[in-house]
Design an enzyme around this catalytic site. Sequence first.
Site, mmCIF file in Angstrom:
data_model
loop_
_atom_site.group_PDB
_atom_site.id
_atom_site.type_symbol
_atom_site.label_atom_id
_atom_site.label_comp_id
_atom_site.label_asym_id
_atom_site.label_seq_id
_atom_site.Cartn_x
_atom_site.Cartn_y
_atom_site.Cartn_z
ATOM 1 N N SER A 6 -5.867 -8.923 11.056
ATOM 2 C CA SER A 6 -5.156 -9.077 9.786
ATOM 3 C C SER A 6 -4.813 -10.543 9.562
ATOM 4 C CB SER A 6 -3.875 -8.242 9.800
ATOM 5 O OG SER A 6 -3.101 -8.610 8.682
ATOM 6 N N MET A 66 -0.152 -3.727 -1.057
ATOM 7 C CA MET A 66 1.239 -3.257 -0.986
ATOM 8 C C MET A 66 1.908 -3.790 -2.239
ATOM 9 S SD MET A 66 1.704 -4.056 3.025
ATOM 10 C CE MET A 66 0.260 -5.086 2.967
ATOM 11 N N ASP A 173 -2.219 0.616 11.286
ATOM 12 C CA ASP A 173 -1.832 -0.754 10.923
ATOM 13 C C ASP A 173 -0.344 -0.944 11.188
ATOM 14 O OD1 ASP A 173 -1.509 -3.221 9.691
ATOM 15 O OD2 ASP A 173 -1.888 -2.486 7.657
HETATM 16 C C1 DX5 Z 1 2.300 -4.904 7.687
HETATM 17 C C2 DX5 Z 1 0.859 -5.187 7.338
HETATM 18 C C3 DX5 Z 1 -0.008 -5.326 8.537
HETATM 19 C C4 DX5 Z 1 0.310 -6.501 9.421
HETATM 20 C C5 DX5 Z 1 0.289 -6.005 10.818
HETATM 21 O O1 DX5 Z 1 3.035 -4.738 6.534
HETATM 22 O O2 DX5 Z 1 0.313 -4.154 6.513
HETATM 23 O O3 DX5 Z 1 -1.396 -5.350 8.185
HETATM 24 O O4 DX5 Z 1 -0.602 -7.563 9.311
HETATM 25 O O5 DX5 Z 1 0.772 -7.009 11.654
HETATM 26 P P1 DX5 Z 1 1.089 -6.766 13.193
HETATM 27 O O6 DX5 Z 1 -0.226 -6.410 13.858
HETATM 28 O O7 DX5 Z 1 1.636 -8.069 13.616
HETATM 29 O O8 DX5 Z 1 2.070 -5.639 13.278
HETATM 30 ZN ZN ZN Z 2 -2.008 -4.057 6.238
#
Ligand code: DX5
Ligand code: ZN
Length: 228
Positions: A6, A66, A173
Amino acid sequence: MIIVPSLLAANHGRLTQEAQRAQRAGADWLHLDIMDGHFVPNLTFGPGVAAAVRARTRLFLDVHLMCAKPETLLEPFARAGADLITIHIELGDRVTPLLWKIKALGKKVGLAVNPPTNIALIEPHLERVDLVLVMTVNPGFGGQSFIAETLPKIQQVAAWRSAKGLHYHLEVDGGINHTTAVECARVGADTFVSGTSLFGQRNLKSAINRMRKAVTNECPQPFLVCLQ
Ligand code: DX5
Ligand code: ZN
């Protein structure tokens, strides 16, 4: 199995170079977290960044919206070169037309569900999606801890996939590292988004390999074996 770094956890001063780093390191897809400051209390980047990344990598672009008003963003992200666009089930009545619109734009269709949301709400949409994203943290920020209470939801989405003979990807995720990825794979996840545990590491290639190996060793055939 699909490993998806990500970009949220990458260096935002050099996002296109970071995307290229992911490609060189053996990532399968690249995850772009689009936050609007309303649906979640944080802001990230827009279609301009997606287009710049598209121009400099061959990676499949997995765009996670989002956003409270994805209606205005689908076309710009489609034009920017997204391959898959995910919207949230929490948008209620607007979900069905949004899913149709993503499909009409020629993109793969994703549907995400937040940890507190009833998983049953996604069942009526399963036949028209290419991917279900079960959030394993409350969205908005990277670096949060994995919420283990989401595991039965993942298992339910995997069970629907087998029972209905469907083939959507089951993506997780939030707080995904080489340990929590294995826990998710055991209950049927096959697509693993990770920010901190991949882009956050100096050696991205070895972090990706480590996650891939951990899941493969534990769960060689996630669809068939690990649901039992
Ligand atoms: C959170 C995002 C994720 C984020 C995850 O709101 O949708 O995609 O990048 O990050 P990590 O792996 O650090 O939890
Ligand atoms: Zn995400």
